[in-house]
Design an enzyme around this catalytic site. Structure first.
Site: not given
Length: 620
Positions: A479, A487, A496, A522
């Protein structure tokens, strides 16, 4: 002047119905009176029987009384009580039965009173005897009072019976008279009715027979070939006159029709021949449609291009016999018509051709060359070919493919080609839609990687294959480090962009046989068949290093660099075959990588090596 036959039949039927109604009324009335008289006779019989029963019970009560006084046995006393009660009941029933006749009702009431008096006396004597006072009881019997009452009862009963017998005799005589009346009605009325009906029917038959004979004679002449025969005889009714006129008109039309018979027969023969040809065409088309139906069902069920090509290679030569051909399908990404299937011994280049090289696709309609210099030749066709046919496959104005036939398509084969092209085009569109839907169900829309659902389907299959072949299969769990920071600082669009950049790098770096998936959020997973965790760790570290050197851009903004942590595990016998144990092992290795500083690769083994950002290895 002729009358209406229908009216005569109606009058005859009405007359018969009226006669039958009168006869039935007389018989019903006689039967009703007879039934009433018989009911009265039965009533008289019941009255006489009830009177006799009342007198008989009273006499049996007297006999019981005498037996009691002579023998002094209690049984005779009980008989007195029972017979007295029965006598009283019969007397009461007698009064009820004679209530319709005043004279007889009066006699019945007198009888009931006398029976009551005599019964009361019998009960008193029986009571005295029951109490042991036989002397008093015998004195009461000797007083002759009971005998006098019994004589009065016998006299009144006799009067009633005599009167009732007289009534019964008169009623029986009435029944006999009514039966005689019914008998005479039947004996006289029925023959008269039969005679009248026979007479009227004979007259009616006579009026029908004459016209029918005349018509049958003319019809026989017509059947024998005399088409000029007409009905000239005067008919006996307006209906037959109308029938004769219609028959004559029909004969005139028939004579006119016969004059054109030969011409009609010629037209009929021509129509029959045309019908036969159409029948053969329809039968042939039905067979083609049935064959194409089987082909369509199989093409709808095809899952791969190879299966679709195999179906076309089997059915196309049966639909278009003696016509070698090939099916090209349009590759949208390359804008190229690539060969999917060939049949009839035809071989075409595997490289395919561009859409503008085919005149059928340019024009959006069929293009055929019947001979040298007969029409322009498509660029994808060998110059030595003199005769061929290209049929475009279109759907909604979009190029789906093209059907190439090495030969001339005859007019009678055109239907076969049209239906075949429609079926293949429909199957190709459906195949493309199915493939697109399949991709949508197994692909993550943001990253383009396989999704978790596909991973959960693929992992057990790879484990089963590894178990059979004894080859290793490994799983990588990874991840993005500190993903929440992207974010929170730059927004979800930036997050994204980070995920897309990581996915693109992993898709580029891993082998073609590796299955790269977005696990969720993620997190990513990579299924690596045929590779152990130790052998895989070096390749994963190269991916980690390449990702850490990226600078992510989004919307003209620089988001900075990112790093990822990786955990690797290899499936072993004893683990669950659904992959759940392997996922937990890889996830545990990832957790250790996070806990020990992130941006590193951890192999889930007892002597695992930890490869950090500086390239140093430590024991895991």
């Amino acid at each position: 002047m002729t009358g209406s036959l229908s009216r005569r039949i109606v009058v005859l039927c009405a007359t018969i119905c009226l006669f039958l109604a009168i006869l039935a009324g007389l018989l019903l009335e006689g039967a009703a009176q007879t039934r009433s008289s018989l009911a009265w006779v039965t009533h008289s019989t019941q009255v006489m029987r009830t009177a006799n029963q009342a007198l008989l019970h009273l006499q049996q009560a007297e006999s019981g009384e005498r037996g009691f006084l002579l023998t002094r046995q209690p049984d005779f006393g009980e008989t007195v009580q029972d017979e007295v009660a029965a006598s009283r009941k019969a007397a009461a029933d007698l009064v009820t039965l004679t209530s319709d006749n005043p004279a007889q009702s009066l006699r019945a009431k007198q009888i009931r009173l006398l029976i009551h008096q005599r019964a009361t006396l019998l009960e008193e004597i029986a009571q005295q005897a029951s109490n042991g006072d036989f002397t008093t009881a015998l004195n009461a019997v000797a007083s002759r009072r009971g005998r006098n009452l019994m004589q009065h009862v016998n006299a009144r009963v006799g009067d009633l019976l005599a009167a009732e017998r007289h009534l019964s005799t008169s009623r029986t005589a009435a029944v006999k008279r009514r039966l005689d009346f019914i008998t005479w009605v039947v004996l006289i009325g029925v023959p008269l009715g039969i005679a009248a009906v026979t007479l009227l029917a004979a007259l009616l038959v006579r009026r029908i027979r004459r016209p029918m004979e005349a018509m049958m004679t003319v019809m026989s002449q017509l059947a024998a070939g005399d088409r000029s025969a007409r009905i000239q005889t005067a008919m006996e009714s307006s209906e037959f006159e109308r029938l004769a006129r219609e028959y004559n008109a029909m004969a005139d039309q028939l004579q006119a029709a016969v004059a054109h018979q030969e011409e009609s027969q010629d037209r009929l023969h021509a129509a029959n021949a045309e019908l036969s040809r159409n029948t053969e065409i329809l039968q042939e088309r039905g067979e083609v449609i049935e064959l194409l139906g089987g082909m369509a069902h199989r093409m709808q069920a095809a899952r791969t291009d190879e299966e679709l090509a195999a179906i076309i290679r089997v059915f196309a030569p049966r639909v278009l016999p003696d016509l070698p051909g090939a099916l090209y399908t349009h590759n949208n990404s390359r804008n190229l018509l690539a060969p999917l299937a060939c049949w009839g011994g035809l071989e075409v280049p595997a490289s395919g051709f561009a859409p503008e090289q085919c005149w059928a696709l340019r024009r959006g309609r069929s293009h055929h060359v019947a001979g040298p210099q007969s029409d322009v030749v498509c660029a994808h066709v060998d110059r030595q070919v003199d005769c061929y046919h290209c049929e475009p496959l279109l759907a909604g104005g979009e190029v789906i493919g093209v059907l190439y036939l090495a030969g001339e398509v005859e007019a009678e084969t055109r239907f076969r080609l049209t239906v075949l092209a429609e079926n293949i085009a429909s199957a190709l569109v459906n195949h493309r839609l199915q493939r697109g839907l399949r991709e949508q169900t197994i692909r993550d829309p943001l990253t383009g990687l396989f999704n978790r659902r596909y991973m959960e389907e693929a992992l057990p299959l790879e484990i089963a294959r590894a178990s059979r072949s004894r080859d290793p299969v490994s799983l990588v769990m990874c991840d993005v480090d500190h993903f929440k920071r992207f974010n929170d600082e730059f927004g979800h669009d930036a997050g994204d962009a980070v995920l897309q950049a990581a996915a693109a790098e992993m898709r580029k770096r891993f082998r073609e046989g590796d299955v790269v998936c977005r696990f969720g959020g993620e997190e990513f997973t990579i299924i690596a068949p045929g590779t152990s965790a130790t052998a895989l760790s070096g390749r994963v570290d190269v991916v980690r290093e390449a990702i850490s050197q990226q600078v992510v851009q989004e919307g003209g903004r620089t988001l900075g660099s990112m790093t990822m942590s990786f955990g690797i595990a290899t499936w072993e016998e004893g683990m669950e075959r659904d992959g759940s144990t392997l996922i937990k092992a890889a996830d545990a290795a990832l957790y250790r990588a996070k806990r020990e500083g992130r941006n590193r690769v951890v192999v889930d083994e007892r002597s695992a090596a930890i490869i950090d950002g500086g390239g140093g290895a430590k024991a895991g």
